[in-house]
Scaffold this active site. Structure first.
Site, PDB file in Angstrom:
ATOM      1  N   GLU A 218      -1.250   1.491  -5.045  1.00 49.05           N
ATOM      2  CA  GLU A 218      -0.889   0.207  -4.459  1.00 49.05           C
ATOM      3  C   GLU A 218      -0.287  -0.660  -5.556  1.00 49.05           C
ATOM      4  OE1 GLU A 218      -3.478  -1.513  -1.670  1.00 49.05           O
ATOM      5  OE2 GLU A 218      -4.014   0.432  -0.790  1.00 49.05           O
TER       6      GLU A 218
ATOM      7  N   CYS B 243       0.828  -1.204   0.000  1.00 50.26           N
ATOM      8  CA  CYS B 243       0.000   0.000   0.000  1.00 50.26           C
ATOM      9  C   CYS B 243       0.863   1.255   0.000  1.00 50.26           C
ATOM     10  CB  CYS B 243      -0.937   0.003   1.210  1.00 50.26           C
ATOM     11  SG  CYS B 243      -0.090  -0.011   2.802  1.00 50.26           S
TER      12      CYS B 243
END
Length: 362
Positions: A354, A320
């Site tokens: 991400e 992330c």
């Protein structure tokens, strides 16, 4: 009154810019262009939290810019939120404004929904919740057809349940998940499906066993079990581990064990630095790990964990935060090369990106 809408016409160009930035950032380690997984341009967020702005005896949903908490933006519509969130928002607010008991000292409202149509509404207060509040909340729950949860300081009132149930179709299978309020779940359901599908494709020809760190409620773990002989997964959150155990049973998985350990603790365990009682039923020496899957928090992998995963033939790294993933890649690239590279657009219209990497030992 403000309405939170996005310009969907700009989305393809914004996503292309993200892809180019990501490709450039990783260009020192791979010539591959990222496989790009776009989000739906609207109604992609399955959860949302709104502050409640009280003015003139009425409650309003509000958001704030960071650092400007005295300048609320009143929200009437939240088009990035799921369609179910948008259906529930006015119903909840109207009920709150019709009831002094529900409205008084309410400061936040949270919505947790699923692609399969489940929802949970959490109302958070600066007051003690009493029997009168519970009676009003139960009436609202019956009217909505979805559970209500009440929170205040040192109080959590569960009227029916504190979780939602998700059913994710991926390929020719469907996976069932319990998702508990307050625990981590992927906010963009369609991107969650894309991430799992990509991970399954990466692992489709795997052999041996899988180790997963930071497994959460088994989001990736459970679908990947069919591609490995045995799977061992770790997670530090007790709530997530309990959910994962229920999800294992709900999906009929028989080759997976989950233990509550941090990545640092597991590194100590596999290196036999010290024993852990939570591993007393697990024979680490019986595993033939061919692949490790990591999906760490934004800080990335700590130094010792990074060194430990570098011992595996294949590393599947979901991130992330590509910046910390790149920092880890400086070390991992000494032993591994990039074989697959992906971009998952979890949060459209933001700079957030991400990424996924499959690293194979050189």
């Amino acid at each position: 009154m403000a309405i939170h809408r996005v310009n969907t016409d700009d989305y393809p160009a914004q996503l292309q810019r993200k892809a180019e930035r990501l490709r450039e950032a990783f260009s020192a380690y791979t010539d591959l262009r990222p496989e790009v997984f776009p989000s739906p341009p609207e109604h992609y967020r399955l959860r949302a939290e709104f502050k409640v702005w009280q003015e003139g005896g009425r409650a309003h949903y509000a958001m704030y810019r960071q650092g400007e908490y005295k300048k609320p933006f009143i929200i009437d519509e939240f088009t990035v939120g799921s369609e179910l969130i948008n259906q529930l928002m006015p119903k909840v607010l109207n009920a709150v404004n019709e009831s002094e008991t529900l409205r008084k000292r309410l400061f936040s409202a949270e919505f947790l929904t699923t692609l399969s149509g489940d929802a949970l509404i959490t109302l958070i207060y600066h007051k003690k919740l009493d029997d009168e509040w519970e009676a009003e909340a139960r009436a609202l729950q019956a009217k909505l057809g979805f559970p209500i949860l009440g929170r205040s300081r040192k109080q959590k009132i569960v009227l029916e349940r504190d979780y939602v149930t998700e059913q994710l179709p991926i390929g020719d299978k469907s996976y069932r998940y319990k998702q508990v309020e307050g625990s981590f779940t992927q906010p963009n359901g369609d991107i969650c499906r894309a991430m799992i599908g990509w991970a399954k494709d990466v692992c489709k020809d795997s052999a041996g066993d899988l180790l997963e760190l930071y497994c959460g409620n088994g989001n990736f773990t459970i679908p990947l079990c069919e591609h490995f002989d045995k799977v061992l997964a770790t997670e530090v959150s007790k709530v997530s581990v309990n959910s994962a155990q229920e999800n294992i049973r709900a999906n009929g998985v028989t080759n997976l064990d989950i233990v509550r350990l941090s990545s640092e603790e597991f590194t100590q365990a596999i290196d036999k630095v010290r024993p852990f009682r939570r591993l007393k039923e697990i024979d680490l020496d019986s595993y033939d790990f061919s692949t490790v899957l990591v999906d760490p928090p934004r800080a990335g992998l700590d130094k010792d964990t990074c060194a430990m995963v570098a011992r595996f033939p294949r590393i599947l790294y979901i991130s992330c935060n590509p910046e910390t993933q790149l920092e880890n890649l400086q070390e991992l690239s000494k032993t591994h090369r990039v074989e697959r590279f992906a971009l998952f657009d979890q949060f459209p219209y933001t700079d957030h990106t991400e990424s996924g990497l499959l690293l194979v030992r050189k």
